[in-house]
Design a protein around this motif. Structure first.
Motif, PDB file in Angstrom:
ATOM      1  N   SER A  83       2.621  -4.601   1.055  1.00  0.00           N
ATOM      2  CA  SER A  83       3.578  -5.067   2.061  1.00  0.00           C
ATOM      3  C   SER A  83       3.473  -6.572   2.196  1.00  0.00           C
ATOM      4  O   SER A  83       2.415  -7.157   1.952  1.00  0.00           O
ATOM      5  CB  SER A  83       3.284  -4.417   3.411  1.00  0.00           C
ATOM      6  N   LEU A  84       4.570  -7.182   2.601  1.00  0.00           N
ATOM      7  CA  LEU A  84       4.606  -8.607   2.898  1.00  0.00           C
ATOM      8  C   LEU A  84       5.037  -8.784   4.344  1.00  0.00           C
ATOM      9  O   LEU A  84       5.885  -8.031   4.834  1.00  0.00           O
ATOM     10  CB  LEU A  84       5.615  -9.343   2.006  1.00  0.00           C
ATOM     11  N   VAL A  85       4.457  -9.766   5.013  1.00  0.00           N
ATOM     12  CA  VAL A  85       4.868 -10.141   6.364  1.00  0.00           C
ATOM     13  C   VAL A  85       4.945 -11.654   6.437  1.00  0.00           C
ATOM     14  O   VAL A  85       4.189 -12.354   5.779  1.00  0.00           O
ATOM     15  CB  VAL A  85       3.909  -9.615   7.466  1.00  0.00           C
ATOM     16  N   GLY A 140      -1.013  -4.836  -9.407  1.00  0.00           N
ATOM     17  CA  GLY A 140       0.015  -4.984  -8.369  1.00  0.00           C
ATOM     18  C   GLY A 140      -0.340  -6.074  -7.384  1.00  0.00           C
ATOM     19  O   GLY A 140       0.522  -6.856  -6.952  1.00  0.00           O
ATOM     20  N   ASN A 141      -1.617  -6.143  -7.024  1.00  0.00           N
ATOM     21  CA  ASN A 141      -2.091  -7.153  -6.084  1.00  0.00           C
ATOM     22  C   ASN A 141      -1.919  -8.560  -6.658  1.00  0.00           C
ATOM     23  O   ASN A 141      -1.436  -9.466  -5.964  1.00  0.00           O
ATOM     24  CB  ASN A 141      -3.564  -6.878  -5.759  1.00  0.00           C
ATOM     25  N   SER A 161      -0.470  -7.477   2.047  1.00  0.00           N
ATOM     26  CA  SER A 161      -1.487  -6.488   2.419  1.00  0.00           C
ATOM     27  C   SER A 161      -2.392  -6.216   1.229  1.00  0.00           C
ATOM     28  O   SER A 161      -2.127  -6.656   0.109  1.00  0.00           O
ATOM     29  CB  SER A 161      -0.805  -5.174   2.831  1.00  0.00           C
ATOM     30  N   THR A 162      -3.451  -5.475   1.468  1.00  0.00           N
ATOM     31  CA  THR A 162      -4.238  -4.967   0.355  1.00  0.00           C
ATOM     32  C   THR A 162      -3.431  -3.852  -0.299  1.00  0.00           C
ATOM     33  O   THR A 162      -2.615  -3.204   0.350  1.00  0.00           O
ATOM     34  CB  THR A 162      -5.607  -4.422   0.828  1.00  0.00           C
ATOM     35  N   PRO A 163      -3.652  -3.619  -1.599  1.00  0.00           N
ATOM     36  CA  PRO A 163      -2.857  -2.589  -2.267  1.00  0.00           C
ATOM     37  C   PRO A 163      -3.310  -1.181  -1.897  1.00  0.00           C
ATOM     38  O   PRO A 163      -4.478  -0.944  -1.611  1.00  0.00           O
ATOM     39  CB  PRO A 163      -3.114  -2.857  -3.758  1.00  0.00           C
ATOM     40  N   SER A 164      -2.354  -0.273  -1.888  1.00  0.00           N
ATOM     41  CA  SER A 164      -2.628   1.162  -1.766  1.00  0.00           C
ATOM     42  C   SER A 164      -2.101   1.815  -3.031  1.00  0.00           C
ATOM     43  O   SER A 164      -1.133   1.354  -3.621  1.00  0.00           O
ATOM     44  CB  SER A 164      -1.913   1.761  -0.554  1.00  0.00           C
ATOM     45  N   LEU A 165      -2.737   2.906  -3.426  1.00  0.00           N
ATOM     46  CA  LEU A 165      -2.352   3.603  -4.646  1.00  0.00           C
ATOM     47  C   LEU A 165      -2.021   5.047  -4.314  1.00  0.00           C
ATOM     48  O   LEU A 165      -2.800   5.728  -3.649  1.00  0.00           O
ATOM     49  CB  LEU A 165      -3.520   3.550  -5.642  1.00  0.00           C
TER      50      LEU A 165
END
Length: 172
Positions: A47-49, A92-93, A113-117
């Motif tokens: 995610s980006l904020v 991805g990160n 954000s940190t990546p989620s898989l």
């Protein structure tokens, strides 16, 4: 979605994938999707904020993920074990981090954000009212689709502040 957000991600993906794999990358035809995002075998989510906000998905099938991880780690992997999963999430990160730097150079400062898989095909994820611009990338190791569900956010990053009650209010 603002087209200014597309090129930083495409450029970053080319740079990172070429550096990590040494392969040529071909971009497929862009498309715009609405509604639910349905996962492929392996999906990295970030995610980006900030000045740009939303979600980015990196999607690939299991065999492409194993091949990418094998090339990056320099060993022939047979399965998508923990080390391979970590490598795919990190790709991805790194792509998103590099794209975020490029966005910042154009006046769109954002945090990621940190990546989620997510492992497993067929999970549905809503991006609510964010349409997704899909960027297919094809290499000899397999294909990766980048789904960009981004929009312009608020300028200037601020950490949300939550009022902390004082001790008297809690005990009293």
């Amino acid at each position: 979605m603002n087209v200014k957000f597309l090129n930083p991600f495409v450029e970053a993906a080319y740079e990172v994938l070429r550096a990590e794999t040494g392969m040529d990358i071909q971009r497929g035809e862009l498309r715009l999707e609405q509604g639910m995002y349905v996962t492929d075998d392996v999906t990295v989510i970030l995610s980006l904020v900030g000045a740009v906000e939303g979600t980015v998905f990196y999607s690939m099938n299991r065999s492409a993920a194993v091949r990418f991880a094998s090339i990056m780690l320099g060993e022939a992997l047979q399965e998508l074990d923990g080390l391979a999963q970590s490598g795919i999430a990190e790709i991805g990160n790194v792509i998103t981090g590099r794209a975020s730097m490029k966005l910042s150079e154009n006046g769109y400062e954002s945090n990621i954000s940190t990546p989620s898989l997510i492992l497993g095909k067929g999970a549905s994820i809503s991006t609510l009212d964010y349409p997704r611009l899909v960027v297919p990338l094809v290499t000899d190791a397999g294909a990766v689709e980048i789904h960009l569900a981004l929009r312009e956010g608020k300028r200037g990053l601020k950490t949300p502040q939550i009022a902390v009650p004082n001790a008297k209010a809690i005990s009293g």
